[in-house]
Design a protein around this motif. Structure first.
Motif, PDB file in Angstrom:
ATOM      1  N   GLU A   1       0.833  -1.206   0.000  1.00 39.33           N
ATOM      2  CA  GLU A   1       0.000   0.000   0.000  1.00 39.33           C
ATOM      3  C   GLU A   1       0.866   1.254   0.000  1.00 39.33           C
ATOM      4  OE1 GLU A   1      -4.039  -1.508   2.313  1.00 39.33           O
ATOM      5  OE2 GLU A   1      -2.255  -1.008   3.497  1.00 39.33           O
TER       6      GLU A   1
ATOM      7  N   ARG B   1       2.285   1.875  -3.390  1.00 40.56           N
ATOM      8  CA  ARG B   1       1.338   2.480  -4.335  1.00 40.56           C
ATOM      9  C   ARG B   1       1.187   3.978  -4.074  1.00 40.56           C
ATOM     10  NH1 ARG B   1      -3.074  -1.548  -6.803  1.00 40.56           N
ATOM     11  NH2 ARG B   1      -1.803  -3.427  -6.796  1.00 40.56           N
TER      12      ARG B   1
ATOM     13  N   ASP C   1     -12.062  10.564  -5.630  1.00 42.63           N
ATOM     14  CA  ASP C   1     -11.868   9.194  -6.099  1.00 42.63           C
ATOM     15  C   ASP C   1     -10.379   8.990  -6.368  1.00 42.63           C
ATOM     16  OD1 ASP C   1     -12.064   6.669  -7.132  1.00 42.63           O
ATOM     17  OD2 ASP C   1     -12.950   7.293  -9.045  1.00 42.63           O
TER      18      ASP C   1
ATOM     19  N   ASP D   1      -9.879  -2.605   1.440  1.00 45.52           N
ATOM     20  CA  ASP D   1      -9.066  -2.998   0.293  1.00 45.52           C
ATOM     21  C   ASP D   1      -9.035  -1.939  -0.802  1.00 45.52           C
ATOM     22  OD1 ASP D   1      -8.535  -5.501   1.494  1.00 45.52           O
ATOM     23  OD2 ASP D   1     -10.452  -6.282   0.740  1.00 45.52           O
ATOM     24  N   ALA D   2      -9.679  -0.790  -0.575  1.00 42.49           N
ATOM     25  CA  ALA D   2      -9.826   0.192  -1.654  1.00 42.49           C
ATOM     26  C   ALA D   2      -8.484   0.743  -2.123  1.00 42.49           C
ATOM     27  CB  ALA D   2     -10.734   1.336  -1.193  1.00 42.49           C
TER      28      ALA D   2
ATOM     29  N   ARG E   1      -6.826  -0.626  -5.229  1.00 45.77           N
ATOM     30  CA  ARG E   1      -7.423  -0.440  -6.546  1.00 45.77           C
ATOM     31  C   ARG E   1      -6.764   0.683  -7.328  1.00 45.77           C
ATOM     32  NH1 ARG E   1     -12.026  -0.503  -3.426  1.00 45.77           N
ATOM     33  NH2 ARG E   1     -13.364  -2.209  -3.347  1.00 45.77           N
ATOM     34  N   TYR E   2      -5.888   1.434  -6.663  1.00 45.78           N
ATOM     35  CA  TYR E   2      -5.292   2.601  -7.312  1.00 45.78           C
ATOM     36  C   TYR E   2      -3.835   2.333  -7.661  1.00 45.78           C
ATOM     37  CZ  TYR E   2      -9.478   5.024  -5.798  1.00 45.78           C
ATOM     38  OH  TYR E   2     -10.789   5.404  -5.622  1.00 45.78           O
TER      39      TYR E   2
END
Length: 248
Positions: free
Chosen positions: A26, A29, A66, A243-244, A247-248
């Motif tokens: 994470e 990212r 978002d 877990d969002a 997604r990026y």
């Protein structure tokens, strides 16, 4: 992830550190998002200067979007911890990415966040920050320093130090020796939660390693802001998906 001891430590000291809140993937990212220059990490880069004229790059925003930063800001592991430490529901205030880059990142002078958030109109200092280390945060690269327990003294007057907002130096000189100075060294993915009245600062980054961080700030939902149209209450922060981020 919080224990009763963590809550006690926060109330006593004005801060608490939780390790491994975000995984290394994470964090990777988030760093990749910064290095690609996407979104706010690029658009609003530039921060106030310290007393010596040096600055750290800063991206700041006041809404949930978002993107990976909002995914982290609404993650249950953050929002629920903030609720516990505030003792009530929380509202999102703002987020920021701070880039204290190697050999160039400036210092942040001693201050309380409520020293200038007071100017936003918040009636009470019931606000909290969650500071996420994206790189290892060490003494050498200018980690955050805090005066343990200083949140209990209440809000100090603040003024200009360079182009930053800093605590009144005369008062600071008198009280600094009353509190233990703690250097908050953090591993990537660790989070430092701290009270809005906690005195904190950081030195310039003279090392050859970046000290990049992501900070999420929240207010107690019952804490109104004074506006020209009367008191305003911010909505409760939504709680998203654990877990969002991935997604990026």
């Amino acid at each position: 992830m919080l224990t009763h001891q963590h809550v006690f430590d926060y109330q006593r000291d004005g801060y608490v550190i939780l390790e491994n809140v975000f995984s290394q993937e994470e964090v990777g990212r988030m760093i990749d998002t910064v290095e690609r220059g996407e979104g706010v990490a690029q658009a609003n880069a530039g921060g106030p200067r310290d007393a010596s004229g040096r600055s750290s790059r800063l991206a700041l925003w006041y809404d949930l979007r978002d993107d990976i930063w909002s995914a982290a800001s609404t993650a249950p592991r953050i929002v629920n911890s903030v609720r516990i430490l505030l003792g009530e529901d929380a509202s999102f205030f703002h987020g920021k990415v701070m880039l204290k880059e190697a050999k160039s990142g400036g210092a942040w002078e001693w201050h309380q966040d409520y020293g200038y958030w007071y100017g936003h109109g918040f009636v009470f200092p019931n606000l909290i920050s969650a500071f996420v280390a994206l790189d290892a945060s060490t003494v050498e690269n200018g980690c955050l320093q805090v005066l343990r327990g200083s949140h209990r003294i209440g809000r100090l007057d603040h003024g200009r130090v360079g182009t930053q907002t800093g605590a009144e130096q005369a008062r600071l000189n008198q009280i600094e020796s009353m509190f233990e100075r703690v250097y908050c060294e953090l591993k990537p993915g660790s989070v430092l939660f701290f009270h809005s009245n906690l005195l904190h600062a950081s030195a310039a980054n003279e090392s050859d390693r970046h000290r990049r961080s992501f900070i999420m700030c929240y207010s107690a939902a019952s804490n109104p802001e004074i506006t020209e149209n009367g008191l305003r209450y911010r909505p409760s922060c939504p709680v998203g998906d654990e877990d969002a981020i991935m997604r990026y």
